[in-house]
Motif scaffolding. Structure first.
Motif, PDB file in Angstrom:
ATOM      1  N   GLN A  13      -3.306  -8.003  10.264  1.00  0.00           N
ATOM      2  CA  GLN A  13      -3.214  -6.559  10.134  1.00  0.00           C
ATOM      3  C   GLN A  13      -2.978  -6.094   8.778  1.00  0.00           C
ATOM      4  O   GLN A  13      -2.550  -6.732   8.011  1.00  0.00           O
ATOM      5  N   GLN A  25      -1.990  -2.865   6.458  1.00  0.00           N
ATOM      6  CA  GLN A  25      -1.061  -1.414   6.212  1.00  0.00           C
ATOM      7  C   GLN A  25      -1.502  -0.743   5.363  1.00  0.00           C
ATOM      8  O   GLN A  25      -1.891  -1.329   4.130  1.00  0.00           O
ATOM      9  N   VAL A  80       0.098   2.434   3.144  1.00  0.00           N
ATOM     10  CA  VAL A  80       1.211   3.429   3.122  1.00  0.00           C
ATOM     11  C   VAL A  80       1.082   4.401   1.983  1.00  0.00           C
ATOM     12  O   VAL A  80       0.393   4.237   0.793  1.00  0.00           O
ATOM     13  N   SER A 105      -2.078  -3.118   2.000  1.00  0.00           N
ATOM     14  CA  SER A 105      -1.438  -4.460   1.908  1.00  0.00           C
ATOM     15  C   SER A 105      -1.802  -5.305   3.116  1.00  0.00           C
ATOM     16  O   SER A 105      -2.019  -4.931   4.230  1.00  0.00           O
ATOM     17  N   GLY A 106      -1.301  -6.677   3.021  1.00  0.00           N
ATOM     18  CA  GLY A 106      -1.585  -7.680   4.039  1.00  0.00           C
ATOM     19  C   GLY A 106      -2.665  -8.770   3.620  1.00  0.00           C
ATOM     20  O   GLY A 106      -2.997  -8.855   2.721  1.00  0.00           O
ATOM     21  N   HIS A 115      -9.777  -8.031   7.559  1.00  0.00           N
ATOM     22  CA  HIS A 115      -8.669  -9.055   7.313  1.00  0.00           C
ATOM     23  C   HIS A 115      -9.079 -10.549   7.123  1.00  0.00           C
ATOM     24  O   HIS A 115     -10.256 -11.062   7.615  1.00  0.00           O
ATOM     25  N   TYR A 148      -8.784   1.096   9.357  1.00  0.00           N
ATOM     26  CA  TYR A 148      -7.181   1.131   9.257  1.00  0.00           C
ATOM     27  C   TYR A 148      -6.995   2.645   9.009  1.00  0.00           C
ATOM     28  O   TYR A 148      -7.461   3.357   8.057  1.00  0.00           O
ATOM     29  N   GLY A 175      -3.349   5.093   7.719  1.00  0.00           N
ATOM     30  CA  GLY A 175      -2.069   5.284   7.355  1.00  0.00           C
ATOM     31  C   GLY A 175      -1.281   6.263   8.399  1.00  0.00           C
ATOM     32  O   GLY A 175      -1.860   6.797   9.216  1.00  0.00           O
ATOM     33  N   GLN A 176       0.196   6.417   8.000  1.00  0.00           N
ATOM     34  CA  GLN A 176       0.793   7.140   9.069  1.00  0.00           C
ATOM     35  C   GLN A 176       1.063   8.787   8.726  1.00  0.00           C
ATOM     36  O   GLN A 176       1.314   9.376   9.613  1.00  0.00           O
TER      37      GLN A 176
END
Length: 121
Positions: free
Chosen positions: A1, A3, A5, A25-26, A101, A110, A112-113
């Protein structure tokens, strides 16, 4: 996964500036395009700006000349410098990247929040 941020959102007066950051990141094999989208209350999510791995950029008409997107490939980070902010820029801003990945053989989008940006008049 992978991520994402985000940071840098907040409350600012009209005419002010903010800088958003988004770090990926990841176990990342590669990152293709990165971008920012936003969603205001009661509205659909919309594109703000994107930047390719070759740093070609694309902006929504509503932010051209006021916002600047950039990226630091060494840090897997994308930035959004927002100047001359307007109340209509108020929204939750989401970071997006198209990446692979290290264990995958395909690229994935992907998100972010989200980070809140509020511009007061």
């Amino acid at each position: 996964q992978v991520q994402l941020v985000e940071s840098g959102g907040g409350l600012v007066q009209a005419g002010g500036s903010l800088r958003l950051s988004c770090a990926a990141s990841g176990r990342i094999s590669r990152i293709n395009a990165m971008g920012w989208y936003r969603q205001a209350p009661g509205k659909q999510r919309e594109l703000v700006a994107t930047i390719t791995s070759e740093t070609a950029t694309n902006y929504a008409d509503s932010v051209k000349g006021r916002f600047t997107i950039s990226r630091d490939n060494a840090k897997n980070t994308v930035y959004l410098q927002m100047n001359s902010l307007k109340p209509e820029d108020t929204a939750v801003y989401y970071c997006n990247c198209n990446a692979r990945h290290s264990t995958a053989w395909y690229d994935t989008n992907y998100w972010g929040q989200g980070t809140q940006v509020t511009v007061s008049s």
